[in-house]
Write a protein that holds these residues in place. Structure first.
Motif, PDB file in Angstrom:
ATOM      1  N   GLU A  60     -77.870  16.887  24.468  1.00  0.00           N
ATOM      2  CA  GLU A  60     -76.720  16.436  25.245  1.00  0.00           C
ATOM      3  C   GLU A  60     -75.570  17.409  25.061  1.00  0.00           C
ATOM      4  O   GLU A  60     -75.260  17.809  23.947  1.00  0.00           O
ATOM      5  CB  GLU A  60     -76.277  15.051  24.758  1.00  0.00           C
ATOM      6  N   ARG A  61     -74.952  17.767  26.189  1.00  0.00           N
ATOM      7  CA  ARG A  61     -73.783  18.634  26.130  1.00  0.00           C
ATOM      8  C   ARG A  61     -72.978  18.442  27.408  1.00  0.00           C
ATOM      9  O   ARG A  61     -73.500  18.010  28.431  1.00  0.00           O
ATOM     10  CB  ARG A  61     -74.168  20.097  25.951  1.00  0.00           C
ATOM     11  N   ALA A  62     -71.717  18.767  27.325  1.00  0.00           N
ATOM     12  CA  ALA A  62     -70.843  18.667  28.497  1.00  0.00           C
ATOM     13  C   ALA A  62     -71.119  19.844  29.425  1.00  0.00           C
ATOM     14  O   ALA A  62     -71.407  20.948  28.972  1.00  0.00           O
ATOM     15  CB  ALA A  62     -69.388  18.658  28.061  1.00  0.00           C
ATOM     16  N   ILE A  63     -71.049  19.580  30.733  1.00  0.00           N
ATOM     17  CA  ILE A  63     -71.213  20.663  31.694  1.00  0.00           C
ATOM     18  C   ILE A  63     -69.880  20.881  32.393  1.00  0.00           C
ATOM     19  O   ILE A  63     -69.071  19.973  32.521  1.00  0.00           O
ATOM     20  CB  ILE A  63     -72.318  20.364  32.731  1.00  0.00           C
TER      21      ILE A  63
END
Length: 138
Positions: A60-63
């Motif tokens: 999970e990571r911010a885009i």
């Protein structure tokens, strides 16, 4: 289905692919109200960008905003039939009806109301008041 266009590797990027095409197809799906065939012509141009999946993509990571408009692929490239199928499905309307005046199917007998009128009367039961009716009996 007729599709014409070009797919190119974008210069200056690491594996980014641009799909620019025109698609003309006449889709036939079941009407959401009466289940009879409904036709939907799709005739439009589109342009999509794909980028290879980066290392650690399962995490999970911010885009950022620019990545929200890009599709991702794994391996050596894209399967163009998948790209076309995805575009056609997204171009179809959310509610697919044969006509705006479609009367649908009778919820009681299942008769197509566009072909004949049934004499069924659907009764609406509102169970939200059932607990209060039980109090009245006490």
């Amino acid at each position: 289905m007729k599709a014409a266009g070009k797919v190119e590797l974008v210069s200056g990027s690491l594996g980014e692919i641009r799909v620019k095409a025109h698609i003309a197809v006449r889709m036939e799906v079941d009407c959401d109200r009466c289940l009879e065939p409904a036709r939907f012509p799709i005739d439009s141009d589109f342009e999509l960008y794909y980028s290879p999946v980066q290392e650690g993509a399962g995490e999970e990571r911010a885009i950022d905003e620019s990545e929200a408009e890009i599709g991702f692929y794994e391996g050596d490239g894209l399967e163009l039939s998948d790209v076309l199928r995805e575009y056609v499905l997204l171009a179809l309307p959310m509610q697919r009806v044969c006509s705006e005046s479609c009367k649908g199917i009778c919820p009681v007998c299942g008769e197509n109301r566009n072909q004949s009128e049934c004499r069924c009367q659907a009764t609406v039961v509102d169970d939200r008041w059932a607990a209060l009716k039980e109090l009245k009996r006490v």
